[in-house]
Design a protein around this motif. Structure first.
Motif, PDB file in Angstrom:
ATOM      1  N   ALA A 210      43.730  18.942  39.342  1.00 52.74           N
ATOM      2  CA  ALA A 210      44.386  19.247  40.618  1.00 52.74           C
ATOM      3  C   ALA A 210      44.398  20.746  40.879  1.00 52.74           C
ATOM      4  N   GLN A 211      44.552  21.543  39.830  1.00 52.85           N
ATOM      5  CA  GLN A 211      44.504  22.992  39.995  1.00 52.85           C
ATOM      6  C   GLN A 211      43.085  23.453  40.319  1.00 52.85           C
ATOM      7  N   ASP A 212      42.103  22.901  39.618  1.00 52.57           N
ATOM      8  CA  ASP A 212      40.710  23.294  39.864  1.00 52.57           C
ATOM      9  C   ASP A 212      40.295  22.969  41.298  1.00 52.57           C
ATOM     10  N   LYS A 213      40.878  21.937  41.877  1.00 52.17           N
ATOM     11  CA  LYS A 213      40.507  21.511  43.228  1.00 52.17           C
ATOM     12  C   LYS A 213      41.350  22.188  44.307  1.00 52.17           C
ATOM     13  N   GLY A 214      42.131  23.172  43.899  1.00 52.89           N
ATOM     14  CA  GLY A 214      42.890  23.954  44.864  1.00 52.89           C
ATOM     15  C   GLY A 214      44.101  23.263  45.428  1.00 52.89           C
ATOM     16  N   LEU A 215      44.628  22.261  44.723  1.00 50.59           N
ATOM     17  CA  LEU A 215      45.783  21.519  45.216  1.00 50.59           C
ATOM     18  C   LEU A 215      47.095  22.050  44.642  1.00 50.59           C
ATOM     19  N   LEU A 216      47.052  22.630  43.462  1.00 52.13           N
ATOM     20  CA  LEU A 216      48.215  23.191  42.775  1.00 52.13           C
ATOM     21  C   LEU A 216      47.879  24.583  42.250  1.00 52.13           C
ATOM     22  N   ARG A 217      48.921  25.391  42.069  1.00 54.23           N
ATOM     23  CA  ARG A 217      48.748  26.695  41.427  1.00 54.23           C
ATOM     24  C   ARG A 217      50.050  27.047  40.706  1.00 54.23           C
ATOM     25  N   THR A 218      49.980  27.992  39.796  1.00 49.86           N
ATOM     26  CA  THR A 218      51.185  28.448  39.112  1.00 49.86           C
ATOM     27  C   THR A 218      51.692  29.722  39.765  1.00 49.86           C
ATOM     28  N   LYS A 219      52.995  29.789  39.915  1.00 52.67           N
ATOM     29  CA  LYS A 219      53.635  30.960  40.522  1.00 52.67           C
ATOM     30  C   LYS A 219      54.906  31.253  39.744  1.00 52.67           C
ATOM     31  N   LYS A 220      54.885  32.367  38.995  1.00 51.39           N
ATOM     32  CA  LYS A 220      56.043  32.784  38.206  1.00 51.39           C
ATOM     33  C   LYS A 220      56.528  31.665  37.288  1.00 51.39           C
TER      34      LYS A 220
ATOM     35  N   LEU B 116      51.221  15.629  43.113  1.00 50.63           N
ATOM     36  CA  LEU B 116      51.445  16.519  44.251  1.00 50.63           C
ATOM     37  C   LEU B 116      52.857  16.342  44.811  1.00 50.63           C
ATOM     38  N   ARG B 117      53.291  15.113  44.935  1.00 51.01           N
ATOM     39  CA  ARG B 117      54.631  14.866  45.472  1.00 51.01           C
ATOM     40  C   ARG B 117      55.700  15.320  44.481  1.00 51.01           C
ATOM     41  N   ARG B 118      55.381  15.180  43.181  1.00 55.11           N
ATOM     42  CA  ARG B 118      56.349  15.632  42.165  1.00 55.11           C
ATOM     43  C   ARG B 118      56.521  17.144  42.206  1.00 55.11           C
ATOM     44  N   ALA B 119      55.475  17.856  42.612  1.00 56.20           N
ATOM     45  CA  ALA B 119      55.533  19.318  42.686  1.00 56.20           C
ATOM     46  C   ALA B 119      56.018  19.813  44.042  1.00 56.20           C
TER      47      ALA B 119
ATOM     48  N   THR C 143      49.739  24.217  46.767  1.00 56.47           N
ATOM     49  CA  THR C 143      49.069  25.136  47.678  1.00 56.47           C
ATOM     50  C   THR C 143      49.235  24.600  49.108  1.00 56.47           C
ATOM     51  N   LYS C 144      48.805  25.377  50.084  1.00 54.77           N
ATOM     52  CA  LYS C 144      48.862  24.884  51.462  1.00 54.77           C
ATOM     53  C   LYS C 144      48.021  23.619  51.611  1.00 54.77           C
ATOM     54  N   LEU C 145      46.836  23.619  50.951  1.00 58.82           N
ATOM     55  CA  LEU C 145      45.971  22.440  51.003  1.00 58.82           C
ATOM     56  C   LEU C 145      46.642  21.245  50.338  1.00 58.82           C
ATOM     57  N   GLY C 146      47.250  21.484  49.180  1.00 56.06           N
ATOM     58  CA  GLY C 146      47.925  20.409  48.466  1.00 56.06           C
ATOM     59  C   GLY C 146      49.060  19.814  49.265  1.00 56.06           C
ATOM     60  N   ARG C 147      49.833  20.672  49.947  1.00 52.16           N
ATOM     61  CA  ARG C 147      50.951  20.174  50.765  1.00 52.16           C
ATOM     62  C   ARG C 147      50.423  19.322  51.921  1.00 52.16           C
TER      63      ARG C 147
ATOM     64  N   LEU D 170      47.160  15.842  31.056  1.00 49.24           N
ATOM     65  CA  LEU D 170      46.713  17.237  31.022  1.00 49.24           C
ATOM     66  C   LEU D 170      45.472  17.424  31.891  1.00 49.24           C
ATOM     67  N   ARG D 171      44.535  16.466  31.815  1.00 49.89           N
ATOM     68  CA  ARG D 171      43.318  16.571  32.631  1.00 49.89           C
ATOM     69  C   ARG D 171      43.640  16.424  34.113  1.00 49.89           C
ATOM     70  N   LEU D 172      44.606  15.563  34.451  1.00 52.77           N
ATOM     71  CA  LEU D 172      45.001  15.399  35.845  1.00 52.77           C
ATOM     72  C   LEU D 172      45.542  16.706  36.406  1.00 52.77           C
ATOM     73  N   ARG D 173      46.439  17.341  35.670  1.00 58.58           N
ATOM     74  CA  ARG D 173      47.038  18.584  36.158  1.00 58.58           C
ATOM     75  C   ARG D 173      45.988  19.680  36.322  1.00 58.58           C
TER      76      ARG D 173
END
Length: 483
Positions: free
Chosen positions: A350-360, A297-300, A366-370, A344-347
């Motif tokens: 984190a996406q499945d749990k609404g913490l990260l998403r792809t944009k362009k 999360l911090r890396r992103a 995400t707001k939750l992840g931040r 790969l499973r970690l990433r």
């Protein structure tokens, strides 16, 4: 010419049926043959009794007061005697008595059963009390067992209630009333106070096969081991069966979905898991457990992580991830995310749990992840609440919840094998074989990997599923999720 001793030829249609029956017998396993013969024994009296007098009504009026019945239950034909002594509340229904007998002898409730009074369960002059399957199948010469109380069939010392389990192996039990004692209301509904000899394993072939197995366990071909008699173990299970066990709504919904015959071992596990207590987790312990997610999360944070054209993490981030996840560098000498399974499973988790998403083409918070990236305790609770515990397939769904219950109960150092044993105990099979640790691993892949990522499960020696103290708290938090 001497008269022929050959039987008259059967009509063609009857001969065809006879040939088919013979072919079917030749392909039956011993267990299937036992079950079929038992069904014939059950059906036989019903056919011959069509023209017989109606079965008697042996039931007595129910007592106005509830007392304790001290009974001795013997398995007929066992020598030396194989028995259990039980104290039972007189207002128990026979379906509850059935559950008590199953626990007392170590049965797993895989076969049909029935009670009778005034004679054995297959005697034409006995009154029958039927298990749900027989009642639902249209058996009309008996009373459903859940409508009959114990004090309707036992009254005075010396009275006997009969019980058969497994129409193939035909385990005949005699439930003899020894004493009638007053009851204060504080006593358990059922308690084992004595007994002798191990309980027979399921499908071992009946009393004779059991005796041979006891005499020479090394040479026996038993699918399941002999079950040592331990009153304490029996009473712990009986307590879980009859206690008003408090549990979170999600777990209550799960247990309500199980057939009644499957709840005993699950309730036993829930009782030891203390699921209503708040998880005990410090901020420091939470930070340690969520460190892998927090790193990503911090890396992103800020501008995000630019993904490759194929949609994977870039090589430099992969190398950072190998270090952050403390992976063995001699194994992961690569810079492609697709080749580093844990990363790969970690990433994806984190996406499945609404913490990260792809944009362009960029992996961003995400707001939750931040919000959670710098709050380890809140992140820990979020990961627990979003643990994957629901599946469309019932077998997978059961495996997911039971794996968490096994960890929360911390009944063993490892998780997969006890979960497999529990799945088998409640009736699941894989290709008609008991489940093992690998089966559970296959059924619980997403949850298992999440548990490894937060350190709820860790490697110890060759074991890949060692339960950690933090894992116990994490599993409890996951089971306390809202509906």
């Amino acid at each position: 010419m001497a008269p022929s001793n050959a039987p008259d030829e059967l009509p063609a249609d009857q001969q065809q049926l006879l040939d088919q029956f013979k072919q079917r017998l030749e392909t039956m396993t011993p267990s299937e043959l036992h079950e079929a013969l038992g069904s014939i024994l059950v059906a036989g009296p019903a056919v011959s009794d069509r023209y017989a007098a109606a079965r008697p009504d042996n039931r007595l009026p129910r007592r106005e007061d509830v007392v304790t019945f001290v009974v001795r239950v013997d398995i007929n034909g066992a020598e030396p005697p194989l028995w259990r002594r039980l104290e039972l509340a007189s207002d128990l229904l026979l379906n509850e008595v059935h559950d008590v007998l199953q626990v007392s002898f170590g049965w797993q409730d895989r076969h049909l059963h029935r009670f009778s009074s005034g004679g054995g369960p297959f005697d034409s002059g006995a009154e029958l009390y039927l298990c749900p399957f027989d009642a639902d199948a249209g058996e009309d010469e008996g009373v459903p067992e859940e409508e009959v109380r114990l004090d309707e069939v036992l009254s005075e010392p010396g009275d006997v209630l009969h019980y058969v389990y497994d129409y193939g192996d035909n385990w005949m039990h005699s439930v003899k009333l020894e004493k009638v004692q007053p009851r204060s209301g504080e006593e358990p509904a059922a308690r084992c106070t004595g007994g002798r000899r191990p309980g027979p394993p399921e499908d071992c072939g009946g009393v004779r096969a059991y005796e041979l197995a006891v005499q020479d366990p090394q040479r026996s071909q038993l699918e399941h081991p002999l079950i040592p008699f331990r009153a304490r173990d029996i009473n712990e299970t009986l307590h879980a069966m009859f206690a008003d066990v408090e549990m979170p709504p999600f777990v209550q919904q799960f247990t309500d979905s199980l057939p009644s015959t499957c709840t005993r071992p699950v309730l036993r596990l829930i009782t030891g898991a203390n699921l209503t207590a708040a998880p005990v987790i410090t901020e420091a312990n939470a930070a340690s457990m969520v460190s892998r997610y927090a790193w990503l999360l911090r890396r992103a944070d800020s501008d995000g992580i630019r993904l490759t054209q194929a949609g994977y993490l870039p090589p430099n981030v992969v190398q950072e991830g190998i270090q952050a996840l403390e992976l063995e560098p001699t194994i992961f000498q690569v810079n492609r995310e697709v080749s580093v399974g844990p990363l790969l499973r970690l990433r994806r988790s984190a996406q499945d749990k609404g913490l990260l998403r792809t944009k362009k083409g960029t992996l961003v918070l995400t707001k939750l992840g931040r919000r959670l990236a710098h709050d380890p305790l809140a992140l820990w609770h979020h990961l627990a609440r979003t643990a994957p515990v629901i599946a469309a397939d019932p077998c997978e769904s059961h495996a997911l919840v039971l794996l968490l219950l096994t960890i929360a109960g911390f009944a063993d150092d490892s998780a997969l094998t006890p979960t497999a044993e529990l799945m088998t105990e409640i009736g699941w099979r894989m290709d008609d074989e008991p489940l093992d640790a690998i089966d559970v691993l296959d059924l619980t892949q997403p949850l298992y990997h999440d548990l490894c990522l937060v350190g709820a499960l860790s490697r110890e020696g060759w074991e890949l599923d060692h339960i950690t103290p933090g894992g116990v708290q994490f599993a409890r938090a996951a089971l306390q999720r809202p509906l």
